[in-house]
Each structure stands twice: as C-alpha cells, then as structure tokens.
Design a protein around this motif. Structure first.
Motif, PDB file in Angstrom:
ATOM      1  N   SER A 101      46.488  41.978  38.519  1.00 52.40           N
ATOM      2  CA  SER A 101      45.624  40.791  38.523  1.00 52.40           C
ATOM      3  C   SER A 101      44.618  40.821  37.369  1.00 52.40           C
ATOM      4  O   SER A 101      44.145  39.779  36.924  1.00 52.40           O
ATOM      5  CB  SER A 101      44.890  40.657  39.863  1.00 52.40           C
ATOM      6  N   LYS A 102      44.301  42.009  36.886  1.00 50.49           N
ATOM      7  CA  LYS A 102      43.368  42.160  35.767  1.00 50.49           C
ATOM      8  C   LYS A 102      44.105  42.283  34.437  1.00 50.49           C
ATOM      9  O   LYS A 102      43.470  42.402  33.380  1.00 50.49           O
ATOM     10  CB  LYS A 102      42.459  43.382  35.977  1.00 50.49           C
ATOM     11  N   GLY A 103      45.435  42.291  34.472  1.00 46.57           N
ATOM     12  CA  GLY A 103      46.220  42.349  33.243  1.00 46.57           C
ATOM     13  C   GLY A 103      46.197  43.703  32.558  1.00 46.57           C
ATOM     14  O   GLY A 103      46.338  43.781  31.338  1.00 46.57           O
ATOM     15  N   VAL A 104      46.017  44.767  33.339  1.00 45.61           N
ATOM     16  CA  VAL A 104      46.007  46.119  32.781  1.00 45.61           C
ATOM     17  C   VAL A 104      46.989  47.002  33.551  1.00 45.61           C
ATOM     18  O   VAL A 104      47.377  46.676  34.671  1.00 45.61           O
ATOM     19  CB  VAL A 104      44.591  46.747  32.810  1.00 45.61           C
ATOM     20  N   SER A 105      47.374  48.117  32.952  1.00 45.54           N
ATOM     21  CA  SER A 105      48.305  49.024  33.627  1.00 45.54           C
ATOM     22  C   SER A 105      47.727  50.420  33.812  1.00 45.54           C
ATOM     23  O   SER A 105      48.342  51.260  34.451  1.00 45.54           O
ATOM     24  CB  SER A 105      49.616  49.113  32.838  1.00 45.54           C
ATOM     25  N   GLU A 106      46.538  50.668  33.260  1.00 45.46           N
ATOM     26  CA  GLU A 106      45.889  51.973  33.370  1.00 45.46           C
ATOM     27  C   GLU A 106      44.502  51.817  33.972  1.00 45.46           C
ATOM     28  O   GLU A 106      43.799  50.847  33.700  1.00 45.46           O
ATOM     29  CB  GLU A 106      45.774  52.614  31.988  1.00 45.46           C
ATOM     30  N   LEU A 107      44.107  52.808  34.776  1.00 44.32           N
ATOM     31  CA  LEU A 107      42.823  52.741  35.469  1.00 44.32           C
ATOM     32  C   LEU A 107      41.637  52.611  34.520  1.00 44.32           C
ATOM     33  O   LEU A 107      40.730  51.819  34.769  1.00 44.32           O
ATOM     34  CB  LEU A 107      42.637  53.970  36.361  1.00 44.32           C
ATOM     35  N   ASP A 108      41.619  53.367  33.431  1.00 36.46           N
ATOM     36  CA  ASP A 108      40.461  53.319  32.539  1.00 36.46           C
ATOM     37  C   ASP A 108      40.324  51.979  31.830  1.00 36.46           C
ATOM     38  O   ASP A 108      39.251  51.641  31.337  1.00 36.46           O
ATOM     39  CB  ASP A 108      40.481  54.466  31.533  1.00 36.46           C
ATOM     40  N   LYS A 109      41.382  51.179  31.814  1.00 36.22           N
ATOM     41  CA  LYS A 109      41.323  49.848  31.187  1.00 36.22           C
ATOM     42  C   LYS A 109      40.596  48.838  32.082  1.00 36.22           C
ATOM     43  O   LYS A 109      40.292  47.736  31.655  1.00 36.22           O
ATOM     44  CB  LYS A 109      42.728  49.333  30.883  1.00 36.22           C
ATOM     45  N   LEU A 110      40.305  49.224  33.332  1.00 37.39           N
ATOM     46  CA  LEU A 110      39.561  48.331  34.231  1.00 37.39           C
ATOM     47  C   LEU A 110      38.099  48.192  33.812  1.00 37.39           C
ATOM     48  O   LEU A 110      37.465  47.177  34.090  1.00 37.39           O
ATOM     49  CB  LEU A 110      39.622  48.843  35.673  1.00 37.39           C
ATOM     50  N   LYS A 111      37.555  49.202  33.140  1.00 37.72           N
ATOM     51  CA  LYS A 111      36.147  49.163  32.731  1.00 37.72           C
ATOM     52  C   LYS A 111      35.916  47.964  31.831  1.00 37.72           C
ATOM     53  O   LYS A 111      36.630  47.736  30.872  1.00 37.72           O
ATOM     54  CB  LYS A 111      35.760  50.451  32.027  1.00 37.72           C
ATOM     55  N   GLY A 112      34.908  47.169  32.188  1.00 39.55           N
ATOM     56  CA  GLY A 112      34.576  45.973  31.423  1.00 39.55           C
ATOM     57  C   GLY A 112      35.224  44.710  31.957  1.00 39.55           C
ATOM     58  O   GLY A 112      34.834  43.609  31.579  1.00 39.55           O
ATOM     59  N   GLU A 113      36.227  44.859  32.829  1.00 37.77           N
ATOM     60  CA  GLU A 113      36.866  43.682  33.428  1.00 37.77           C
ATOM     61  C   GLU A 113      35.880  43.006  34.384  1.00 37.77           C
ATOM     62  O   GLU A 113      35.086  43.669  35.055  1.00 37.77           O
ATOM     63  CB  GLU A 113      38.139  44.071  34.182  1.00 37.77           C
ATOM     64  N   VAL A 114      35.940  41.685  34.473  1.00 40.83           N
ATOM     65  CA  VAL A 114      35.025  40.922  35.319  1.00 40.83           C
ATOM     66  C   VAL A 114      35.643  40.715  36.700  1.00 40.83           C
ATOM     67  O   VAL A 114      36.835  40.407  36.819  1.00 40.83           O
ATOM     68  CB  VAL A 114      34.697  39.564  34.667  1.00 40.83           C
ATOM     69  N   VAL A 115      34.830  40.904  37.721  1.00 42.52           N
ATOM     70  CA  VAL A 115      35.233  40.651  39.107  1.00 42.52           C
ATOM     71  C   VAL A 115      34.205  39.730  39.748  1.00 42.52           C
ATOM     72  O   VAL A 115      33.081  39.610  39.266  1.00 42.52           O
ATOM     73  CB  VAL A 115      35.374  41.951  39.922  1.00 42.52           C
ATOM     74  N   ILE A 116      34.585  39.112  40.853  1.00 46.27           N
ATOM     75  CA  ILE A 116      33.688  38.230  41.597  1.00 46.27           C
ATOM     76  C   ILE A 116      33.350  38.912  42.918  1.00 46.27           C
ATOM     77  O   ILE A 116      34.250  39.270  43.685  1.00 46.27           O
ATOM     78  CB  ILE A 116      34.322  36.850  41.827  1.00 46.27           C
ATOM     79  N   LEU A 117      32.066  39.079  43.177  1.00 50.11           N
ATOM     80  CA  LEU A 117      31.625  39.787  44.385  1.00 50.11           C
ATOM     81  C   LEU A 117      31.846  38.970  45.653  1.00 50.11           C
ATOM     82  O   LEU A 117      31.700  37.751  45.663  1.00 50.11           O
ATOM     83  CB  LEU A 117      30.145  40.150  44.271  1.00 50.11           C
ATOM     84  N   THR A 118      32.173  39.689  46.694  1.00 47.36           N
ATOM     85  CA  THR A 118      32.314  39.140  48.033  1.00 47.36           C
ATOM     86  C   THR A 118      31.836  40.228  48.996  1.00 47.36           C
ATOM     87  O   THR A 118      31.317  41.251  48.569  1.00 47.36           O
ATOM     88  CB  THR A 118      33.769  38.708  48.303  1.00 47.36           C
ATOM     89  N   LEU A 119      32.007  40.025  50.288  1.00 51.13           N
ATOM     90  CA  LEU A 119      31.598  41.026  51.272  1.00 51.13           C
ATOM     91  C   LEU A 119      32.806  41.587  52.004  1.00 51.13           C
ATOM     92  O   LEU A 119      33.793  40.884  52.227  1.00 51.13           O
ATOM     93  CB  LEU A 119      30.637  40.417  52.297  1.00 51.13           C
TER      94      LEU A 119
END
Length: 132
Positions: A101-119
């Motif tokens: 969903s973030k368009g990455v295949s490696e865990l370290d590539k998640l840094k800097g990706e934007v997410v929307i907060l929920t509970l």
C-alpha cells in the motif's frame, strides 16, 4: 518489604489522554524496529514471538518533566521464522499488504512515508491507541 498502609491511600481516577483530535492527521513514519519476546510463550508452545513495530514522528507532547508523554502513532506486525531460522513475512500477510500500500518492498523504505492516524479497537483494559 512490608510497609504501613498510609491513611490517604484510596481509589483514584485513571488518567487518560484524549486522542480523538489526532484522528485523520497525516504524519510521517519515523521508525521501524524489530522485536523478539517470549511474553506469549505459554500460548505459543513455548516459542518466542517476533514482530515489527512501525512508529510515526511525534504527534504531540503532553505534560512536563516526569509526566511528559510523547504521542505517536504505531502499528505492530507479526513476522514468522522459517525452517532455516530466517525471519520474514508471507506474501498474504498484513505486513506485506501494508508495504504494498506504501509502494515499497523493504522495511527501511517505510521511513518518511505518510500515514493517516486512526484509533485501535478498545483493548481488554478499555484503552485505545493511535495507529494507522
């Protein structure tokens, strides 16, 4: 250590933080960490549990000094160990779907990706936490 029960010892109100103002806020992922725990070993045939925790940047800081709380969104993903002892995730896992969903295949590539907060859903202690 035995201590004398103080006469002022009595029930108090549970301290809570209203996290609802942060719902829908866009924040960046700041940290991805790997963890090993034997916390659930009794229900897991004595085996250790492995997981990855993904955390956002600090959303807000509440309180001061010893009462200071840094609010972040976080999400925990279970990972598995294969026959050779390598840790990873399967193609149909929640972690795999999140990475896609973030368009990455490696865990370290998640840094800097934007997410929307929920509970999160309410846990057994009646608590909810910021997640995404």
């Amino acid at each position: 250590v035995d201590v004398e029960i103080h006469e002022d010892l009595k029930p108090i109100e549970k301290q809570t933080i209203d996290t609802t103002p942060y719902i829908g806020k866009k924040v960046k992922i700041e940290e991805v960490t790997q963890h090993i725990t034997d916390r659930y070993a009794k229900s897991n045939n004595g085996k250790k549990s492995y997981y990855v925790k993904v955390s956002t940047e600090i959303v807000d800081t509440i309180g001061e000094g010893d009462n200071k709380v840094e609010l972040r969104g976080s999400r925990i993903f279970g990972v598995q160990q294969d026959k050779e002892g390598h840790l990873g995730w399967t193609p149909d896992s929640k972690l795999s779907n999140f990475l896609k969903s973030k368009g990455v295949s490696e865990l370290d590539k998640l840094k800097g990706e934007v997410v929307i907060l929920t509970l999160t859903d309410v846990n057994s202690n009646g608590q909810r936490f910021l997640t995404f």
